[in-house]
Motif scaffolding. Structure first.
Motif, PDB file in Angstrom:
ATOM      1  N   ALA A 300       0.852  -1.022   0.057  1.00 39.78           N
ATOM      2  CA  ALA A 300       0.120  -0.027   0.226  1.00 39.78           C
ATOM      3  C   ALA A 300       0.749   1.114  -0.042  1.00 39.78           C
ATOM      4  CB  ALA A 300      -0.745   0.196   1.231  1.00 39.78           C
ATOM      5  N   LYS A 301       2.095   1.132   0.642  1.00 45.27           N
ATOM      6  CA  LYS A 301       2.866   2.430   0.464  1.00 45.27           C
ATOM      7  C   LYS A 301       4.368   1.686   0.456  1.00 45.27           C
ATOM      8  CE  LYS A 301       3.743   2.645   5.372  1.00 45.27           C
ATOM      9  NZ  LYS A 301       3.667   3.557   6.891  1.00 45.27           N
ATOM     10  N   PRO A 302       5.410   2.320  -0.188  1.00 43.34           N
ATOM     11  CA  PRO A 302       6.772   1.877  -0.363  1.00 43.34           C
ATOM     12  C   PRO A 302       7.263   1.173   0.668  1.00 43.34           C
ATOM     13  CG  PRO A 302       6.500   4.049  -1.347  1.00 43.34           C
ATOM     14  CD  PRO A 302       5.338   3.798  -0.677  1.00 43.34           C
ATOM     15  N   GLY A 303       8.210   0.153   0.463  1.00 39.52           N
ATOM     16  CA  GLY A 303       8.808  -0.432   1.577  1.00 39.52           C
ATOM     17  C   GLY A 303       8.420  -1.613   1.884  1.00 39.52           C
ATOM     18  N   GLY A 304       9.510  -2.725   2.582  1.00 42.37           N
ATOM     19  CA  GLY A 304       8.873  -3.852   3.050  1.00 42.37           C
ATOM     20  C   GLY A 304       8.351  -4.978   2.002  1.00 42.37           C
ATOM     21  N   ARG A 305       8.097  -6.153   2.579  1.00 42.88           N
ATOM     22  CA  ARG A 305       7.609  -7.421   1.699  1.00 42.88           C
ATOM     23  C   ARG A 305       6.641  -7.150   1.159  1.00 42.88           C
ATOM     24  NH1 ARG A 305       8.445 -13.427   4.493  1.00 42.88           N
ATOM     25  NH2 ARG A 305       7.885 -14.859   2.807  1.00 42.88           N
ATOM     26  N   VAL A 306       6.134  -7.923   0.389  1.00 44.51           N
ATOM     27  CA  VAL A 306       4.707  -8.136  -0.452  1.00 44.51           C
ATOM     28  C   VAL A 306       4.332  -9.557  -0.684  1.00 44.51           C
ATOM     29  CG1 VAL A 306       3.298  -7.229  -2.303  1.00 44.51           C
ATOM     30  CG2 VAL A 306       5.043  -5.819  -1.335  1.00 44.51           C
ATOM     31  N   ILE A 307       3.415  -9.898  -0.244  1.00 43.84           N
ATOM     32  CA  ILE A 307       2.827 -11.450  -0.551  1.00 43.84           C
ATOM     33  C   ILE A 307       1.673 -11.269  -0.857  1.00 43.84           C
ATOM     34  CG2 ILE A 307       4.262 -12.220   1.285  1.00 43.84           C
ATOM     35  CD1 ILE A 307       1.914 -12.256   3.091  1.00 43.84           C
ATOM     36  N   ASP A 308       1.129 -12.605  -1.320  1.00 43.52           N
ATOM     37  CA  ASP A 308      -0.380 -12.875  -1.861  1.00 43.52           C
ATOM     38  C   ASP A 308      -0.987 -13.021  -0.654  1.00 43.52           C
ATOM     39  OD1 ASP A 308      -2.796 -13.870  -2.693  1.00 43.52           O
ATOM     40  OD2 ASP A 308      -1.955 -14.976  -4.081  1.00 43.52           O
ATOM     41  N   VAL A 309      -1.718 -11.836  -0.114  1.00 40.67           N
ATOM     42  CA  VAL A 309      -2.752 -11.805   1.199  1.00 40.67           C
ATOM     43  C   VAL A 309      -3.784 -12.922   1.004  1.00 40.67           C
ATOM     44  CG1 VAL A 309      -4.124 -10.383   2.551  1.00 40.67           C
ATOM     45  CG2 VAL A 309      -1.888  -9.430   1.617  1.00 40.67           C
ATOM     46  N   PHE A 321      -6.700 -20.170  12.290  1.00 38.24           N
ATOM     47  CA  PHE A 321      -7.136 -18.936  12.832  1.00 38.24           C
ATOM     48  C   PHE A 321      -7.638 -18.179  11.474  1.00 38.24           C
ATOM     49  CE2 PHE A 321      -3.880 -20.847  15.274  1.00 38.24           C
ATOM     50  CZ  PHE A 321      -4.036 -20.530  16.453  1.00 38.24           C
ATOM     51  N   LEU A 322      -8.273 -16.996  11.765  1.00 37.22           N
ATOM     52  CA  LEU A 322      -8.726 -16.113  11.015  1.00 37.22           C
ATOM     53  C   LEU A 322      -8.173 -14.706  11.199  1.00 37.22           C
ATOM     54  CD1 LEU A 322     -10.533 -15.948   8.204  1.00 37.22           C
ATOM     55  CD2 LEU A 322     -12.361 -14.866  10.117  1.00 37.22           C
ATOM     56  N   ILE A 323      -7.222 -14.048  10.090  1.00 35.04           N
ATOM     57  CA  ILE A 323      -7.028 -12.834  10.150  1.00 35.04           C
ATOM     58  C   ILE A 323      -7.564 -12.144   9.178  1.00 35.04           C
ATOM     59  CG2 ILE A 323      -4.681 -13.565  11.105  1.00 35.04           C
ATOM     60  CD1 ILE A 323      -3.408 -13.100   8.249  1.00 35.04           C
ATOM     61  N   ASP A 324      -7.544 -10.915   9.015  1.00 35.15           N
ATOM     62  CA  ASP A 324      -8.214  -9.938   7.897  1.00 35.15           C
ATOM     63  C   ASP A 324      -7.056  -9.463   6.951  1.00 35.15           C
ATOM     64  OD1 ASP A 324     -10.843  -8.146   7.573  1.00 35.15           O
ATOM     65  OD2 ASP A 324      -8.961  -6.890   7.043  1.00 35.15           O
ATOM     66  N   GLY A 325      -7.931  -9.737   5.428  1.00 39.02           N
ATOM     67  CA  GLY A 325      -7.166  -9.484   4.435  1.00 39.02           C
ATOM     68  C   GLY A 325      -7.131  -7.887   4.093  1.00 39.02           C
ATOM     69  N   GLY A 326      -7.180  -6.873   4.877  1.00 40.37           N
ATOM     70  CA  GLY A 326      -7.258  -5.620   4.535  1.00 40.37           C
ATOM     71  C   GLY A 326      -8.731  -5.242   4.118  1.00 40.37           C
ATOM     72  N   TYR A 327      -8.799  -3.824   4.274  1.00 35.48           N
ATOM     73  CA  TYR A 327     -10.155  -3.169   4.321  1.00 35.48           C
ATOM     74  C   TYR A 327     -10.413  -2.134   3.317  1.00 35.48           C
ATOM     75  CZ  TYR A 327     -14.862  -1.946   5.766  1.00 35.48           C
ATOM     76  OH  TYR A 327     -16.299  -1.478   5.658  1.00 35.48           O
ATOM     77  N   LYS A 329     -10.054   0.415   0.346  1.00 31.03           N
ATOM     78  CA  LYS A 329      -9.104   0.669  -0.776  1.00 31.03           C
ATOM     79  C   LYS A 329      -7.793   0.169  -0.533  1.00 31.03           C
ATOM     80  CE  LYS A 329      -7.872   5.334   0.431  1.00 31.03           C
ATOM     81  NZ  LYS A 329      -7.788   6.859   0.006  1.00 31.03           N
ATOM     82  N   ILE A 330      -7.483  -0.322   0.810  1.00 34.88           N
ATOM     83  CA  ILE A 330      -6.340  -1.085   0.886  1.00 34.88           C
ATOM     84  C   ILE A 330      -6.413  -2.537   1.240  1.00 34.88           C
ATOM     85  CG2 ILE A 330      -4.955   1.079   1.611  1.00 34.88           C
ATOM     86  CD1 ILE A 330      -5.727   0.122   4.503  1.00 34.88           C
ATOM     87  N   LYS A 331      -7.624  -2.994   0.710  1.00 36.50           N
ATOM     88  CA  LYS A 331      -7.488  -4.619   0.785  1.00 36.50           C
ATOM     89  C   LYS A 331      -6.515  -5.204  -0.075  1.00 36.50           C
ATOM     90  CE  LYS A 331     -11.117  -8.347   0.127  1.00 36.50           C
ATOM     91  NZ  LYS A 331     -10.904  -8.768   1.408  1.00 36.50           N
ATOM     92  N   GLY A 332      -5.755  -6.153   0.553  1.00 37.86           N
ATOM     93  CA  GLY A 332      -4.838  -6.947  -0.279  1.00 37.86           C
ATOM     94  C   GLY A 332      -3.336  -6.339  -0.236  1.00 37.86           C
TER      95      GLY A 332
END
Length: 362
Positions: A300-309, A321-327, A329-332
């Protein structure tokens, strides 16, 4: 069916003790038993809110009280402080209620700052403002005390604060802050089932509400006050929620408020540390991270790792376990991990093991 443990921003896990209380036998909500139940928890609620005012129970989500605050307290113009999906939505709600509204918009990931609020209020055009203390869509906690300090300068402006996901996880001293409305939902840091809100109003807010002719009925703050004085609610309450709340308040004060705050802060830091170990950065601006959930940056912003959320979320769910995949406009491009409610170092460590296992499969 396999049990999947919730680590989303809400609803969160509900303990067996709380569920048992929730399932208590029904009582008449206009009888003495209910009055005794409400009367028993009222002093505890006042301690939780750090107030001498009566704390109200609303059979609704917190959004009902949020809309009600607009109807009760805005006669001229409302300033909506916006830093994420839910605070942005409050602006939309203001307009749908027919209120003259103006946005104080900051980039998602940034907090609301007192100096920005000050600049807006300086023109004298507003009689109310709305603020979400802990914006769950972005994992940002705005500096409430600094913003509330402006109340001394703008005494006639109603300060309406959503503490839906922060009440009971960090200290919010209603009377000392001098704000006018503070509300929370039950399904987040309080760790109850969804469906009830708790809130408190200042004497100034109640006086202002009494002057508004079209404030409605269901969320009429004056009616809440009149009924609370008799240990009652204006309309039919969710009795199960009140029993569950009584049980949860026992837990909260048994643990102690300061220990509860410290626990939430420590667990939030543990989650941030987990993210850093795996090469991620955080989405919130540094120094304004939530203590109840962690919003991990994923492009969503520069820097850090990026994965297939989406894949990561599924792998974590396979681990139980259930975590959230973003909400919004920044979902994913972000993902969120909750530590609020009854979580401990032991339960969060179990989650980190599952997260580690899922990461290895990407």
């Amino acid at each position: 069916m396999r049990r999947v443990k919730l680590h989303i921003p809400g609803p969160v896990e509900v303990s067996e003790k709380t569920f048992r209380a929730f399932c208590s036998p029904m009582i008449g909500h206009r009888g003495q038993e209910f009055k005794d139940l409400y009367g028993k928890i009222q002093p505890q609620l006042q301690r939780l809110f750090y107030t001498q005012q009566l704390v109200f129970l609303s059979t609704s989500s917190a959004w009902g009280v949020m809309e009600g605050a607009l109807r009760n307290l805005v006669s001229r113009k409302v300033l909506n402080c916006m830093c994420g999906a839910f605070s942005d939505k409050w602006f939309e709600v203001s307009e749908r209620c027919g209120k003259d509204a103006e946005a104080l918009q900051v980039p998602w990931g940034s907090p609301i700052r007192a100096d920005e609020v000050d600049k807006k209020l300086a023109g004298g055009r507003f009689d109310a403002l709305t603020l979400i203390h802990n914006e769950t869509s972005t994992g940002v906690m705005s500096p409430l005390a600094e913003i509330a300090a402006l109340k001394k300068k703008y005494a006639d402006v109603m300060f309406i604060v959503d503490a839906v996901s922060s009440l009971s996880a960090t200290k919010i001293e209603f009377d000392a802050l001098g704000i006018d409305v503070l509300m929370a939902g039950t399904q987040k840091a309080l760790a109850l089932p969804p469906g009830m809100a708790v809130f408190v109003c200042s004497p100034a807010a109640l006086a202002k509400a009494a002057t508004i002719q079209d404030r409605g009925y269901y969320f009429d703050f004056v009616e809440f006050q009149k009924n609370a004085e008799q240990n009652m609610t204006p309309s039919t309450p969710s009795v199960g929620h009140v029993y569950a709340l009584a049980s949860k308040l026992e837990d909260i004060f048994s643990e102690g408020l300061e220990r509860r705050y410290a626990r939430h802060a420590k667990l939030a830091q543990m989650t941030r540390d987990w993210a850093a170990r795996h090469g991620f950065t955080l989405f919130p601006e540094k120094g304004f991270e939530s203590v109840t959930l962690t919003c991990v940056n994923n492009g969503a912003k520069p820097g850090g790792r990026v994965i297939d959320v989406a894949k990561f979320q599924k792998l974590v769910k396979d681990e139980g376990f259930l975590i959230d995949g973003g909400y919004g406009k920044i979902k994913g491009s972000t993902f969120r991990i909750s530590n609020m409610g009854d979580e401990t170092e032991a339960t969060m460590s179990q989650l980190y093991v599952a997260l580690d296992a899922a990461i290895k499969q990407l």
